[in-house]
Scaffold this active site. Sequence first.
Site, PDB file in Angstrom:
ATOM      1  N   GLY A   1      -3.126  -7.460  -1.331  1.00 15.04           N
ATOM      2  CA  GLY A   1      -2.464  -6.187  -1.066  1.00 15.04           C
ATOM      3  C   GLY A   1      -2.344  -5.378  -2.343  1.00 15.04           C
ATOM      4  O   GLY A   1      -3.120  -5.550  -3.290  1.00 15.04           O
ATOM      5  N   GLU A   2      -1.376  -4.505  -2.376  1.00 15.12           N
ATOM      6  CA  GLU A   2      -1.025  -3.746  -3.578  1.00 15.12           C
ATOM      7  C   GLU A   2      -2.166  -2.888  -4.121  1.00 15.12           C
ATOM      8  O   GLU A   2      -2.171  -2.503  -5.289  1.00 15.12           O
ATOM      9  CB  GLU A   2      -0.497  -4.703  -4.663  1.00 15.12           C
TER      10      GLU A   2
END
Length: 245
Positions: A206-207
Amino acid sequence: VIDAGVKTDFPECNDLIKAKIGRGTKNFCKEAAMSFDECERAIEKGAELSRTVPLSTCNVIGFGEMGIGNTSSAAALTHRFTGLPVEDCVGRGTGLDDQGLEHKQNTIRQALEKHAEIKEPQAVLSTFGGFEIAMMVGAMLESAVLKRIILIDGFIATAAFLAALRIVPEIEQYAVFAHKSDEQGHGKILKYMQVEPLISLGMRLGEGTGAAVAFPILQSAVSFLNQMASFESAGVSSRTDVKKS
């Protein structure tokens, strides 16, 4: 890094962009995750941030996220927007065992049944989404208005894109799908939309990591289109009367 609605107050002396809509969303098994007004404010704030951060002149934007339980939100949104089976939309998130996965599927299925009458895109978003997802929706929609390329990375951001797509279908022409997540629902969405991601490296971080890794590929493609020599400019012969020995 934007605080869309973390359930704590941060010190003033940091680089966070303060955009808190509320202190966390509600339990969508019992009620809508956020009010329609909160959802609208999150969308508007995302649009505002898209116009100003990092630069109003940038023509590519990618998204990352950190959220608690947001694979559940993404799975519920995916099912409602695509009609895919719940078990295809729900993955292990941060590492559930088989029992935990079954519980997660049943919980999301019950929430979907409770809110079965909710169909309108923004109502679906406010019922099942998180503040970070709604804010991404607003930023994606505004980025299309600004004619930016939108790098869509991973399961959560793609679920946000599904919501944006249902609100304004024309946004599809601005999207480049960066990285295929190992979260099983993401592959199902990509297949449903009949799109191919630029890379699939098994990351499930993610991120925005997939968008960051895919961005140089996008830059390379643009460079090839704009700068690569043609046969004529490179002096390559196009004669067809040369005999082979």
